[in-house]
Design an enzyme around this catalytic site. Structure first.
Site, mmCIF file in Angstrom:
data_model
loop_
_atom_site.group_PDB
_atom_site.id
_atom_site.type_symbol
_atom_site.label_atom_id
_atom_site.label_comp_id
_atom_site.label_asym_id
_atom_site.label_seq_id
_atom_site.Cartn_x
_atom_site.Cartn_y
_atom_site.Cartn_z
ATOM 1 N N ASP A 83 0.868 -1.173 0.000
ATOM 2 C CA ASP A 83 0.000 0.000 0.000
ATOM 3 C C ASP A 83 0.910 1.231 0.000
ATOM 4 O OD1 ASP A 83 -2.156 1.654 -0.070
ATOM 5 O OD2 ASP A 83 -3.203 0.772 1.640
HETATM 6 C C1 BGC Z 1 -5.039 3.199 0.140
HETATM 7 C C2 BGC Z 1 -5.243 2.204 -0.978
HETATM 8 C C3 BGC Z 1 -5.079 2.881 -2.305
HETATM 9 C C4 BGC Z 1 -3.726 3.538 -2.369
HETATM 10 C C5 BGC Z 1 -3.429 4.199 -3.698
HETATM 11 C C6 BGC Z 1 -3.774 4.019 -0.035
HETATM 12 O O1 BGC Z 1 -3.697 5.074 0.855
HETATM 13 O O2 BGC Z 1 -5.013 2.521 1.368
HETATM 14 O O3 BGC Z 1 -6.494 1.607 -0.861
HETATM 15 O O4 BGC Z 1 -5.253 1.966 -3.339
HETATM 16 O O5 BGC Z 1 -3.651 4.518 -1.353
HETATM 17 O O6 BGC Z 1 -4.154 5.329 -3.898
#
Ligand code: BGC
Length: 738
Positions: free
Chosen positions: A285
């Site tokens: 993530d």
């Molecule tokens: C979130 C994810 C997301 C990623 C990219 C993160 O902060 O937890 O769900 O896909 O950002 O935007």
């Protein structure tokens, strides 16, 4: 003749299999040849994902140098950059300016629609309509791929049982069985059958794993779940998504068993690779690799790169640490080059499967961008999905549907709103003009001359100066429709709430309106269950419309006016008060279950254990009755499934749909088992006055669970079986597994 058909079928099957094999051989050769030409730096480059800073960023850091890295072949994918021209311009750098011209992946969070915004995922799950859910994901994928996106960071399949957690809005609710079906439907919708399909992107199921168990519902918080809980509750939707073909998976921010998910070997190797044979790639993530330092698990960034690569992470989202440290770590013998090669290989395979080596610009299609987005078909699908997702929570004296010819006062901060209505994380959805407000929907449905309007108050403020006008407006009408709720950004990432009441003075406004004595219908907009206990006790009708998307206002008007009879059912429990959380229907029994006759049953002093509305609950404009539940036998065995039938009757005045739900309880287990577990459902349409026998079949496989040794077993013994229109109001039968 039959024999000839059989032989021809076999021949064509073996032809297809051998064609698939030869495609695979060709792909493997292509990727291996490419890898042989790649330097170590170039292989590391494939494991690096950067945000372009084009769109909203989703985490704290943006590295302004990403274009420089890109030119050097040090980046494998870009996210948060959309548009046919924009993605084409970046792809051009990768293809024309780097030594090997390896195309980029373009990722984006397409959570509930791209430009045509559908209801929030939690809302969609309340439709109990897998075809519609799949179709919504298909349309989102079609629109996103028209603007250069080939990788969608969805579906989010985290089971969530704490309404304080803002990300509850992104999933399918609290149930494991339903969550798994929805997960698979969304993968089918996003990816289709073949990644080469230009209208489909590859999916990324997230967040692996148990993110929904963040303590106290506070986002990013620690998770502490037992292994049986992990396997029985949190993992099944991931397994379903991967078995449905999800090409990629994203790790979670949280730790699990003391080890951050991003460097958790048990999750990434033992489960994903060894047990589930996952052959796609794993992405972290947003900076979750670096965040292992504040977690107290990695000493520094270099250490975080070492720990995560060694645990089985293939791609570093936005952290920059694979780029900075993998080479050094390999030289020091702390990371093996073969692991980096393997990670790069998995990523290149997906690029190949997407057809990017054939045509790197296949998704950056400015023609499709004009024709495939916000089409009439997409808008109609969004409207239909919205109607299906609404849950009628209360409807005393049948105040709904609204009767024609009556003066309707539309009151509240959501009535003319066009921003909240599309909800959080609404990709490229228009936030100002395009969404249909409730007001516009109602004007279209009943004509402006039948409507009065007053805003009353804002969503979150202490200003009550609009109350007087609101009360005056309400007094002039026959019925009041008041729309209140949360800001869109009170749910979603890092948007947890400790209280679940209506924000600001909205409840005060409702109380004032109640004093007018007019019938009051509340249209609730929120991304989570709310503690609407006063509202439930005092208002005449409550329609939960969640955040319904671009066509929300039109869909709300359809339901309020009876053009559409609501059929949604809750996939998440509504508590009476926050102190009851986590509250979910499929909990365990205690050794001292609540018993009114003793002081020592599990209970609260100040509130009952009951939810405000249980899982599976939702009303219709008509009524349904359940009777004559029959079991085909008193026993179930490996070779003899059990048939359960029930007579469902539409006893009201309207045609309508009902979600008939089947639950079981494993009375005594080798580990304690939930008091009820959903095992099946059937969404049926019945004309007014019509009855139908609804059949379910249970096999022993439906009764499996992970035991203390994490074996997936069914156990002999007694079971209860329940059928009904929600998890609380059910008919009950009994059988024995032999
Ligand atoms: C979130 C994810 C997301 C990623 C990219 C993160 O902060 O937890 O769900 O896909 O950002 O935007």
């Amino acid at each position: 003749m039959q024999k000839i058909i059989y032989i021809l079928t076999l021949l064509s099957l073996s032809f297809t299999i051998s064609a698939q094999n030869s495609d695979k051989i060709k792909m493997n050769k292509f990727v291996d040849d490419l890898l042989n030409k790649m330097t170590l730096e170039e292989k590391i480059g494939q494991t690096v994902l950067y945000t372009s800073g084009y769109d909203v960023i989703t985490g704290p850091t943006v590295d302004p140098n990403y274009k420089e890295y890109l030119k050097k072949g040090m980046v494998g994918g870009i996210f948060n950059g959309v548009g046919a021209d924009y993605t084409r311009s970046l792809q051009k750098i990768a293809v024309e300016e780097t030594r090997l011209g390896i195309p980029l992946l373009f990722g984006y969070d397409v959570i509930h629609g791209y430009k045509t915004i559908f209801p929030m995922p939690l809302a969609e799950s309340c439709s109990w309509d897998l075809d519609a859910i799949e179709n919504s994901a298909r349309i989102a994928s079609k629109e996103a791929t028209a603007e250069g996106i080939n990788w969608i960071f969805a579906p989010m399949v985290d089971i969530a049982r704490d309404a304080r957690w803002g990300r509850i809005v992104e999933g399918a609710g609290e149930d494991v069985y339903w969550g798994s079906l929805v997960a698979a439907a969304r993968i089918r919708g996003i990816q289709g059958k073949d990644l080469k399909d230009r209208e489909r992107a590859m999916a990324c199921v997230k967040h692996f794993a148990a993110y929904g168990a963040s303590m106290a519902g506070r986002d990013y918080n620690t998770v502490d779940v037992s292994l049986v809980e992990l396997w029985n509750t949190y993992l099944p939707p991931f397994k379903a998504a991967l078995y449905a073909g999800s090409a990629t998976i994203m790790t979670a921010f949280n730790d699990l068993n003391g080890i951050p998910a991003t460097a958790n070997k048990y999750l990434l190797k033992d489960i994903l690779i060894d047990k589930w044979k996952f052959d796609g790639f794993v992405v972290s993530d947003y900076t979750s690799v670096n965040e292992m330092i504040p977690h107290g698990y990695a000493r520094d960034e270099k250490h975080s790169a070492e720990l995560s690569m060694n645990a089985g992470l293939d791609m570093d989202m936005q952290g920059g640490v694979f780029m900075k440290y993998l080479k050094e770590l390999i030289a020091e013998g702390k990371v093996l080059e073969k692991d980096v090669t393997l990670a790069a290989r998995k990523i290149l395979i997906k690029k190949y499967e997407l057809g990017l080596f054939e045509d790197p610009y296949r998704y950056s299609d400015s023609k499709r961008e004009k024709t495939d987005i916000m089409t009439a078909e997409h808008k109609e699908a969004a409207r239909d999905m919205a109607r299906k997702s609404f849950v009628l929570l209360k409807n005393d004296n049948q105040v709904l549907p609204l009767t024609s010819g009556k003066k309707i006062a539309l009151i509240g901060p959501m009535i003319k709103d066009k921003r909240e209505i599309i909800g959080s994380w609404s990709a490229m959805g228009d936030r100002t003009n395009v969404p249909v407000s409730i007001y516009e929907g109602m004007v279209e449905a009943v004509g402006e001359h039948n409507l009065l309007y007053a805003k009353g108050c804002d969503i979150e403020s202490d200003d009550t100066s609009g109350f007087e006008e609101a009360v005056k407006t309400a007094s002039q009408a026959d019925i009041v429709v008041v729309s209140v709720g949360e800001f869109h950004n009170m749910t979603g990432e890092n948007n947890s709430r400790a209280g679940l009441d209506l924000p600001g003075v909205q409840l005060q406004l409702l109380k004032k309106l109640k004093e007018t004595g007019k019938p009051i219908v509340m249209v609730l907009m929120s991304g989570r269950p709310m503690t609407i206990t006063w509202e439930n006790a005092h208002l005449d009708a409550i329609l939960d419309v969640w955040f319904p998307g671009t066509m929300g206002g039109a869909a709300i008007a359809d339901v309020l006016t009876g053009k559409y009879n609501p059929s949604g059912k809750l996939t998440v429990t509504f508590p009476q008060v926050v102190g009851q959380i986590p509250l979910f229907y499929n909990h365990k029994s205690t050794g001292r279950p609540f018993d009114a006759s003793t002081n020592y049953g599990s209970r609260y002093w100040d509130v009952s254990n009951d939810p405000l509305y249980p899982f599976g609950y939702g009303l219709s404009y008509t009524t349904f009755e359940y009777a004559d539940m029959k079991l085909s036998s008193e026993t179930i065995t490996k070779n003899s499934p059990l048939k359960i039938s029930v007579k469902v009757s539409n006893t009201g005045k309207y045609d309508g749909e009902e979600v008939v739900q089947l639950y079981t309880r494993d009375v005594i287990g080798s580990i304690t088992r939930p008091v009820k577990e959903l095992k099946g459902y059937s969404k049926i349409f019945l004309k007014a006055g019509e009855s139908r026998i609804v059949d379910f079949t249970l096999t022993v496989d439906d009764l499996r669970f992970y035991n203390a040794d994490l074996e997936y077993v069914y156990e002999i013994g007694d079971f209860s079986v329940f059928v009904g229109g929600n998890s609380q109001k059910t008919l009950e039968g009994k059988f024995t597994l032999k």
